[in-house]
Design a protein around this motif. Structure first.
Motif, mmCIF file in Angstrom:
data_model
loop_
_atom_site.group_PDB
_atom_site.id
_atom_site.type_symbol
_atom_site.label_atom_id
_atom_site.label_comp_id
_atom_site.label_asym_id
_atom_site.label_seq_id
_atom_site.Cartn_x
_atom_site.Cartn_y
_atom_site.Cartn_z
ATOM 1 N N GLU A 114 35.749 44.668 45.462
ATOM 2 C CA GLU A 114 34.934 44.292 44.622
ATOM 3 C C GLU A 114 33.293 44.267 44.476
ATOM 4 O O GLU A 114 33.364 45.261 45.979
ATOM 5 C CB GLU A 114 35.369 42.491 43.947
ATOM 6 N N ASN A 119 40.999 49.949 43.592
ATOM 7 C CA ASN A 119 40.307 48.622 43.406
ATOM 8 C C ASN A 119 39.292 47.695 42.777
ATOM 9 O O ASN A 119 39.922 47.403 41.444
ATOM 10 C CB ASN A 119 39.264 48.495 44.747
ATOM 11 N N PHE A 131 35.658 47.749 42.185
ATOM 12 C CA PHE A 131 34.533 47.899 42.471
ATOM 13 C C PHE A 131 33.995 48.149 41.142
ATOM 14 O O PHE A 131 34.185 48.934 40.004
ATOM 15 C CB PHE A 131 34.199 49.563 42.520
ATOM 16 N N ASN A 137 39.346 51.836 38.816
ATOM 17 C CA ASN A 137 38.091 50.626 39.396
ATOM 18 C C ASN A 137 37.557 49.912 38.141
ATOM 19 O O ASN A 137 37.421 50.361 36.976
ATOM 20 C CB ASN A 137 36.812 50.893 40.255
ATOM 21 N N ASN A 148 38.264 53.904 35.111
ATOM 22 C CA ASN A 148 37.223 53.284 34.619
ATOM 23 C C ASN A 148 36.008 53.538 33.752
ATOM 24 O O ASN A 148 36.560 53.283 32.596
ATOM 25 C CB ASN A 148 36.405 54.414 36.111
#
Length: 815
Positions: free
Chosen positions: A646, A667, A669, A691, A715
């Protein structure tokens, strides 16, 4: 005449020369203890020559490089500068005022946009050619991106000239024929064209090397009558026709003749069979339309080394009844379409090295092969062998030290090997059972490659004593032995795609030479191995698809991540957590763009034969499993995908100038896409999908000319997608799952809407400042910097199209 060798850095040379104009001689330091005087005119020419280039990498303390001056006359007679000059070699270069030069070696330099002077013949038009006493001139292994200057022809005292590996293009100037004192001429590995160079007047020539150019036409028949020529290497050109040798009562002195990889149409074997002094003969890949009769070489009684690879060989001439008696030591028959084992080998009792790989030979390897008394190196790869004739210990008493039997159909247990084996590779066969403990008895064993078999059981502890170990894609179980002793010679360890458990052995810290560590697709459960950063040479680290867990950020107080030489960093599909500090990618080797193919060069114990092999790794790319057969350390790849990382992506990712593939996908992020990604001019694949990234897509990504694949889907991005060839050519799916994005290739238009601009000026200005700050980090980084930087994370993984192969579930590997 006596000579002394100068050993000093050229910066010192330039400074000293500047204050020596009022003196009659210039003083050079020799071997840190003695001195020799060089004439001021020669010194000035040499200094001016060095000033024409960036010579900051020239180190004359290197025993290879140097300047030699005559003790009595002060003339520069020998000059060796390798891998250190960069700039334009002009026809009026001061080099050509060194008229006394007899030896010139400028190997591995980067000369650009110029021509090679012809004045080697009279040495009166430039500084280099004023060194008339030079006995050896070698300009080899350079990167000249220019034509060959005619002024080289003025250096008529040259005895040695090497202009190899410089990317010279165009024709060889005819003034080369002025160098009548030459004994050795090296022009290999350039881009030279035209007909055969005019060397017939060089009657003192002993060695002529023209390998790796584009010379065309026929070979002059006069070459074989040159009085001293013994070494002729013409491989990898575009030569055609046949070879005709004039009648002469004096036999040719040729001992080394290399003609491989040309386009000869005529029959050349018969005339070559008259060169009775030949010891080394390369006729590989000649593209002849007729089969080669092996028996034609029976007249060459001195022949030791014969390479017929890539030619069709007459089957009858390879039979055991062929009447041939040659004391061959090395015989290469790679890719000759041979279908039966060449029984002619039985008659070659002095044979040391045999390569019959890449043919179509079936069945078992005959027992008699292992009884040849001097046999040292055997390559059987890429055939259809399925076993060995004779008892199970048929190999044990053989003198063989190097045995490669890759890509065949050998099955059953690993055979008992020769007692003094050093290198054994049986990649891609059908071996079963465990790795025999007998391998621990081979005290000389250095390389063991058994990937792509069906081996089971544990890894023997004694394998920690080896240098190269590859057990990839078997069914091995247990843990990696924790038995690596201090000063271990281990350089490469690949145990990927097995069923290994436990932890990474901490004793790997003792392997200071380790540069390739791959353990992917196992069941290893451990924390991130920060302790491996003590290894000074580690270039490849692949931990993907295991059960690693915990933070990948350095523990408090440890500073930077380490791994200064790391280029390939793959840790995907584990359970790594945490965030990345701003300095995560500072001081990585990948900040530089230089590097090379990860290739192992091995010289066998006889000292007669060298071979290489490359390591391979598997990568996830666009959802497909692909093999990167050649691991390129001139590039960098990073893959952190499929973890739980993160925080923000550090702007320091923009320092990795060699990065071609970056994969952060799957992930957690957050934050913006770093503007510094726009600095990665070599980037070809970027995956930030799945992410929690927000903000806009940096415009700079649209200007990355090598970017072939980008995926930012799923995202929280917004604004207009930057327009440019590299982005608009992407699939729509690469941008889906971002409700605020608009523009091509999505169907949502940005016109007439209230979508925010592609780049929000206030935020962009702030980020641009951050990018500039990161450029400063490269120059000077201090502990206080940690207080002012932001945390983030990076991931990358990619395989260039020309290096990959999709691996099907049951597809046989091609090597």
């Amino acid at each position: 005449m006596s000579e002394s060798c100068v050993r000093l850095h050229f910066l010192s040379l330039i400074l000293l020369c500047c204050v020596s104009h009022s003196t009659s001689f210039f003083t050079f330091k020799v071997d840190s203890s003695s001195y020799v005087a060089c004439g001021p005119h020669q010194t000035q020419a040499l200094t001016e020559f060095m000033n024409e280039f960036d010579s900051s990498h020239c180190n004359l303390s290197d025993p290879f490089n140097g300047v030699w001056c005559d003790n009595s006359t002060g003339a520069v007679t020998k000059l060796r500068l390798s891998d250190c000059l960069s700039g334009t070699l002009k026809p009026n270069s001061s080099l050509f005022r060194l008229h006394h030069l007899r030896y010139l070696f400028l190997s591995g330099n980067n000369f650009t946009s110029s021509t090679l002077p012809f004045e080697f013949g009279n040495l009166n038009s430039s500084s280099l050619f004023e060194l008339h006493h030079l006995s050896y001139l070698d300009l080899g292994s350079n990167n000249f991106s220019s034509s060959l200057p005619s002024e080289f022809g003025n250096l008529n005292r040259l005895e040695f000239l090497d202009l190899s590996t410089n990317d010279f293009f165009g024709k060889v100037p005819p003034t080369i024929s002025n160098l009548t004192s030459l004994t050795e001429l090296y022009l290999q590995n350039n881009q030279l064209t035209g007909s055969f160079p005019l060397v017939q007047n060089l009657t003192m020539l002993v060695v002529l090397n023209l390998v790796g150019n584009h010379f065309s036409g026929t070979i002059p028949s006069s070459l074989t009558t040159m009085p001293f020529l013994s070494h002729l290497d013409l491989r990898v050109n575009d030569l055609t026709g046949s070879i005709e040798f004039p009648n002469s009562s004096t036999p040719s002195r040729l001992e080394y003749l290399y003609l491989g990889n040309n386009h000869f149409e005529g029959k050349i074997i018969e005339p070559i069979s008259k060169l009775i002094n030949l010891t080394h003969l390369d006729l590989s890949f000649l593209n002849t339309s007729y089969p080669v009769d092996f028996r034609l070489f029976s007249s060459l009684k001195s022949l030791l080394h014969l390479d017929l690879s890539g030619n069709s060989i007459s089957p009858a001439s390879l039979g055991s009844k062929s009447d041939i008696s040659i004391d061959l030591e090395i015989l290469l028959l790679r890719g000759c379409g041979i279908k039966e084992f060449p029984n002619i080998l039985k008659n070659l009792e002095k044979l040391e090295n045999i390569d019959i790989s890449g043919n179509m030979i079936k069945g078992k390897v005959p027992e008699w092969l292992w009884k040849l008394p001097r046999l040292n190196t055997v390559f059987l790869s890429n055939n259809s062998f399925n076993g060995f004739e004779g008892p199970v210990d048929v190999l044990v008493n053989s003198s063989v030290k190097t045995l490669f039997m890759e890509q065949n159909y050998f099955e059953g247990a690993i055979p008992l090997l020769p007692l003094y084996i050093t290198d054994f590779s049986a990649l891609d066969n059908r071996f079963t059972g465990s790795i025999p403990l007998s391998v621990c008895n081979y005290r000389s064993l250095m390389l063991l490659r058994l990937p792509y078999n069906k081996l089971t059981g544990p890894i023997p502890q004694c394998l920690s004593n080896l240098t190269f170990v590859n057990l990839r894609k078997n069914n091995l179980e247990g843990s990696i032995p924790d038995a690596f002793y201090k000063s271990s010679s281990l350089r490469s360890l690949d145990v990927g795609y097995n069923r290994l458990t436990g932890k990474l052995p901490r004793s790997l810290q003792n392997c200071s030479s380790l540069d390739f560590l791959v353990v992917d697709h196992n069941r290893i459960k451990d924390k991130f191995p920060f302790w491996l950063k003590s290894l000074p040479n580690l270039k490849v680290l692949v931990l993907s698809s295991n059960r690693f867990y915990g933070s990948i950020s350095p523990p408090p107080g440890q500073g930077l991540l380490g791994f200064p030489e790391l280029h390939i960093f793959e840790i995907s599909d584990n359970k790594f957590t945490g965030s990345l500090p701003p300095t995560y990618f500072v001081n990585w080797k990948a900040t530089y763009e230089d590097g090379s193919l990860y290739m192992v060069h091995i010289k066998n114990t006889s000292g007669r034969l060298c071979y290489t092999y490359t390591e391979a790794i598997d990568l996830q790319y666009k959802g497909l499993l692909m093999e990167q057969k050649f691991v390129l350390t001139s590039y960098a790849t990073i893959d952190f995908s499929g973890n739980r990382i993160e925080g923000q992506i550090p702007e320091s990712i923009g320092l990795l100038k060699a990065l071609i593939a970056l994969n952060f996908s799957n992930n957690a992020f957050t934050g913006r896409i770093p503007l510094s990604l726009s600095n990665l001019g070599k980037l070809e694949s970027l995956d930030l999908s799945s992410n929690h990234l927000s903000g806009t897509i940096p415009n700079g990504l649209g200007s990355l000319s090598f970017l072939e694949y980008i995926n930012v889907s799923h995202n929280q991005l917004k604004g207009e997608i930057p327009q440019g060839t590299q982005i608009t050519g992407q699939a729509k799916s690469s941008f889906e799952g971002n409700s605020g994005l608009c523009g091509l290739p999505l169907q949502e238009t940005c016109f007439g809407t209230n979508v925010p601009p592609t780049q929000e000026p206030p935020e962009e200005d702030q980020d641009q400042v951050q990018v500039l700050n990161w450029k400063a980090v490269v120059i000077a980084y201090g502990p206080g910097l940690l207080l002012g930087l932001v945390i983030a994370h990076v991931m990358a993984s990619y395989k260039p199209e020309w290096l990959i192969k999709i691996i099907g579930p049951n597809k046989r590997r091609n090597h």
